[in-house]
Design a protein around this motif. Structure first.
Motif, PDB file in Angstrom:
ATOM      1  N   VAL A 225       0.835  -1.206   0.000  1.00  0.00           N
ATOM      2  CA  VAL A 225       0.000   0.000   0.000  1.00  0.00           C
ATOM      3  C   VAL A 225       0.866   1.251   0.000  1.00  0.00           C
ATOM      4  O   VAL A 225       0.541   2.257  -0.652  1.00  0.00           O
ATOM      5  N   ASP A 226       2.001   1.208   0.712  1.00  0.00           N
ATOM      6  CA  ASP A 226       2.896   2.365   0.753  1.00  0.00           C
ATOM      7  C   ASP A 226       3.418   2.694  -0.652  1.00  0.00           C
ATOM      8  O   ASP A 226       3.538   3.860  -1.024  1.00  0.00           O
ATOM      9  N   SER A 227       3.715   1.662  -1.428  1.00  0.00           N
ATOM     10  CA  SER A 227       4.184   1.896  -2.800  1.00  0.00           C
ATOM     11  C   SER A 227       3.088   2.529  -3.645  1.00  0.00           C
ATOM     12  O   SER A 227       3.338   3.466  -4.410  1.00  0.00           O
ATOM     13  N   TYR A 228       1.858   2.010  -3.514  1.00  0.00           N
ATOM     14  CA  TYR A 228       0.754   2.552  -4.306  1.00  0.00           C
ATOM     15  C   TYR A 228       0.424   3.988  -3.896  1.00  0.00           C
ATOM     16  O   TYR A 228       0.136   4.837  -4.740  1.00  0.00           O
ATOM     17  N   THR A 229       0.469   4.244  -2.579  1.00  0.00           N
ATOM     18  CA  THR A 229       0.137   5.580  -2.092  1.00  0.00           C
ATOM     19  C   THR A 229       1.128   6.619  -2.602  1.00  0.00           C
ATOM     20  O   THR A 229       0.757   7.765  -2.881  1.00  0.00           O
ATOM     21  N   SER A 238      12.202   6.467 -10.655  1.00  0.00           N
ATOM     22  CA  SER A 238      12.407   5.225 -11.411  1.00  0.00           C
ATOM     23  C   SER A 238      12.758   4.064 -10.490  1.00  0.00           C
ATOM     24  O   SER A 238      13.708   3.321 -10.734  1.00  0.00           O
ATOM     25  N   HIS A 239      11.975   3.913  -9.419  1.00  0.00           N
ATOM     26  CA  HIS A 239      12.299   2.895  -8.424  1.00  0.00           C
ATOM     27  C   HIS A 239      11.266   1.767  -8.378  1.00  0.00           C
ATOM     28  O   HIS A 239      11.027   1.176  -7.315  1.00  0.00           O
ATOM     29  N   ALA A 240      10.662   1.446  -9.535  1.00  0.00           N
ATOM     30  CA  ALA A 240       9.701   0.345  -9.553  1.00  0.00           C
ATOM     31  C   ALA A 240      10.377  -0.964  -9.129  1.00  0.00           C
ATOM     32  O   ALA A 240       9.822  -1.751  -8.359  1.00  0.00           O
ATOM     33  N   ARG A 241      11.595  -1.181  -9.607  1.00  0.00           N
ATOM     34  CA  ARG A 241      12.312  -2.412  -9.240  1.00  0.00           C
ATOM     35  C   ARG A 241      12.656  -2.416  -7.757  1.00  0.00           C
ATOM     36  O   ARG A 241      12.568  -3.441  -7.080  1.00  0.00           O
ATOM     37  N   ARG A 242      13.053  -1.251  -7.239  1.00  0.00           N
ATOM     38  CA  ARG A 242      13.382  -1.150  -5.811  1.00  0.00           C
ATOM     39  C   ARG A 242      12.149  -1.434  -4.960  1.00  0.00           C
ATOM     40  O   ARG A 242      12.233  -2.126  -3.950  1.00  0.00           O
ATOM     41  N   GLU A 243      10.988  -0.903  -5.395  1.00  0.00           N
ATOM     42  CA  GLU A 243       9.748  -1.135  -4.648  1.00  0.00           C
ATOM     43  C   GLU A 243       9.330  -2.597  -4.740  1.00  0.00           C
ATOM     44  O   GLU A 243       8.773  -3.151  -3.793  1.00  0.00           O
ATOM     45  N   ALA A 247       8.738  -4.919  -1.569  1.00  0.00           N
ATOM     46  CA  ALA A 247       7.542  -5.737  -1.354  1.00  0.00           C
ATOM     47  C   ALA A 247       7.922  -7.213  -1.272  1.00  0.00           C
ATOM     48  O   ALA A 247       7.336  -7.972  -0.479  1.00  0.00           O
ATOM     49  N   ARG A 248       8.891  -7.643  -2.099  1.00  0.00           N
ATOM     50  CA  ARG A 248       9.329  -9.043  -2.105  1.00  0.00           C
ATOM     51  C   ARG A 248       9.853  -9.454  -0.744  1.00  0.00           C
ATOM     52  O   ARG A 248       9.608 -10.580  -0.274  1.00  0.00           O
ATOM     53  N   GLU A 249      10.591  -8.561  -0.078  1.00  0.00           N
ATOM     54  CA  GLU A 249      11.104  -8.871   1.260  1.00  0.00           C
ATOM     55  C   GLU A 249       9.942  -9.142   2.216  1.00  0.00           C
ATOM     56  O   GLU A 249      10.001 -10.061   3.038  1.00  0.00           O
TER      57      GLU A 249
END
Length: 609
Positions: A225-229, A238-243, A247-249
């Motif tokens: 949710v934090d990423s979507y918010t 450009s941190h889609a991969r970082r996010e 989330a993967r963690e």
């Protein structure tokens, strides 16, 4: 019929929510108030159903004995009324008990019971301090609210169901089999001991894993949710991969608990199957041996084996119910950690509504340290006279926002007091305090609702014409007319997206200004109110702001000193203290910090020293 049962339990109780207890049992009891009559009623009906089912097995044994010993020609004459009585129980009494129990369970409890909990918890959390929300993911809090409400329901209902069946079914089974021959009850007693040992070993372990899983699930959800918010920030950098990795963690942590839980499930399932197989073998062998020795009838053998087969399925159901119970207990305990926290800012039991007649504000020896015991603000004194317009100036971290937050009572002072028209704000209702203060912030956040709803948030009872006039005064009516959302809603009916993400910063700011204009509170706080506006729009809206400030006590914070230089008085802060106080001209002539900041401005913005 359905609606009558649905109305028995009010899902939105009117009572004021209180701080919930921190212990598991007390927490569940706290949120079960009002539902007890229906829970007890469902439990009594469930016990009646269990007794009837055990009795049916006993009656089945009688039928087997009758069929093996009685004459076919006289059978109906001698046993017909008993068969008719059993038919009435099977076709009349049991369906009626099942229907009423289902109506209470599904219509009265299943929906209304958890909704009562959500309603009370949500209203309690809305009164939590700003510090509470700064320490938690918004998504994590929402997830715990939803999960905990369902988990409390499941804990209470499953515990009642399990106790009902354990007490009524197991004891009833032992009695029915023991009446035939007490020796047939011995394998069942041995099985019951083994079953209890099995549950005693595995269920608490599953409960601990479930608690870890509930926390991991809420953490995983909170990260997503934090990423979507903050999707704009994610894309900007450009941190889609970082996010995804972030989330993967969280997902990996959740899967660790899932694997542990499933390993336990496999061990429990296998152990219980072996235990049930031993019971079936033991009872069947003993029953046949007793029949061979003419100690029991064929009916008793049928009843014993039939009840064992019923217990086979029932034992698995109870084991999974207990596993689910402990899983829900883990969820509730995890929720308690977030929900059962004292409210740091509470209304006094003797609180009264704030009455603002002049708007005179006084900070009297105010101390505040964010609970650290020192630093931030010490012995601060400031008097803002009725109708006076002051500007707050200082470097980042000087204490400007803290001063405003204390005035709004987002935090309670740790020493001294803040007075509005002679009334200590600690002694008035928080809602009445904030009703008399209008504020436009630098980081404007809009609700994911229509433009109309966002503007009317400042004054819900305002007329359409008043709302339109506020939008016009804030120079926002033109762009609002051109808005259109994904569902085709236009203008003031268009939705602005989460936190107003569909609008530009300047558009959000103008809607926020319109909202405060509509509120028309006697005290006005402007925290970089025009920071997101371009110079042309700012100049156009300045007249409206001047009109808005007329007759009000105004506190303005701005890094762009030119926007507040014309204020009646400027307050310069540094390290939580007021170090300069005077008009723009007076402060320039003194050559202090304000004069240095003014001289170091670049493009009208405050530079760091």
């Amino acid at each position: 019929m359905f609606s009558w049962f649905e109305r028995r339990l009010d899902p939105f109780p009117a009572e004021e929510p209180q701080e919930p207890p921190r212990s598991l049992l007390a927490f569940c009891l706290h949120y079960t108030q009002g539902a007890w009559p229906y829970l007890i009623g469902a439990a009594i009906l469930m016990a009646g159903i269990a007794v009837a089912e055990v009795w049916l097995f006993s009656f089945l044994g009688n039928i087997v004995d009758w069929l093996s010993t009685q004459n076919r020609e006289t059978f109906l004459q001698t046993e017909g009324w008993k068969l008719a009585g059993m038919a009435f129980v099977v076709l009349g009494l049991l369906p009626l008990l099942i229907l009423v129990n289902s109506l209470i369970s599904h219509q009265t409890l299943m929906g209304n019971y958890p909704m009562r909990i959500r309603w009370l918890v949500h209203r309690y959390l809305l009164k939590q301090s700003m510090a509470f929300y700064q320490d938690e993911f918004a998504g994590r809090i929402a997830t715990k609210l939803m999960q905990t409400a369902l988990a409390v329901r499941e804990c209470v209902i499953k515990l009642i169901d399990v106790l009902n069946y354990v007490i009524v079914y197991f004891i009833g089974t032992l009695i029915v089999v023991g009446i035939a021959d007490w020796r047939l009850a011995l394998p069942m007693l041995a099985w019951l001991i083994g079953y209890l040992v099995l549950m005693r070993h595995f269920v608490p372990i599953m409960g601990r894993v479930a608690e870890e899983q509930a926390d991991a699930r809420s953490m995983m959800t909170g990260r997503i949710v934090d990423s979507y918010t903050n999707i704009q920030t994610v894309k900007l950098f450009s941190h889609a991969r970082r996010e995804s990795t972030f989330a993967r963690e969280g997902m990996d942590g959740f899967m660790v608990t899932v694997y542990r839980q499933m390993r336990l499930v496999t061990l429990v399932y296998f152990s219980l199957y072996v235990l049930n197989a031993l019971l079936l073998l033991g009872v069947s062998g003993l029953a046949i041996w007793l029949w061979l020795n003419e100690a029991v009838s064929i009916g008793a053998v049928a009843v014993a084996i039939g009840l064992v087969l019923r217990l086979w399925g029932m034992s698995q159901w109870i084991m999974w119910e207990l596993s689910a119970l402990f899983e829900n207990i883990g969820t509730v305990q995890d929720g308690i950690n977030s929900i059962s926290r004292p409210q740091l800012v509470e209304d006094s039991p003797t609180a009264e509504p704030l009455r603002v007649t002049r708007g005179d504000i006084r900070f009297d020896n105010v101390q505040f340290h964010y609970g650290k015991g020192h630093g931030v603000m010490e012995q601060l004194n400031l008097h803002i006279r009725s109708g006076e317009k002051i500007g707050l100036v200082g470097r980042s971290g000087a204490g400007k926002s803290t001063l405003v937050n204390l005035l709004l009572r987002f935090y309670d002072v740790e020493g001294g007091r803040i007075l509005i028209d002679g009334q200590n704000i600690s002694d008035v209702y928080q809602d009445s305090l904030r009703e008399h203060i209008g504020m436009v912030t630098q980081d404007t956040s809009l609700l994911h609702r229509s433009v109309r709803d966002n503007i009317l948030y400042g004054r819900p009872d305002a007329t359409e014409q008043m709302m339109l006039q506020a939008a016009h005064s804030a120079r926002s009516d033109r762009f609002i007319a051109e808005l259109r959302d994904a569902k085709g809603r236009q203008g003031y009916d268009a939705h602005v997206g989460e936190r107003g993400v569909k609008l530009s910063g300047g558009q959000r700011q103008r809607i926020a200004i319109a909202r405060v204009m509509l509120k028309d509170a006697p005290i006005l706080i402007l925290d970089e109110a025009t920071s997101a506006l371009d110079s042309e729009v700012e100049a156009a809206i300045q007249d409206s702001l001047n009109t808005l400030m007329e007759g009000k006590t105004v506190i303005a914070i701005a890094h762009r000193l030119s926007t507040i230089a014309a204020m009646d008085r400027l307050i310069v802060m540094d390290q939580g203290q007021i170090i300069e106080d005077g008009s723009h001209r007076e402060l320039i002539e003194r050559g202090g910090l304000y004069a240095q900041l003014w001289a170091r401005q670049s493009g009208g913005f405050l530079g760091e020293l």
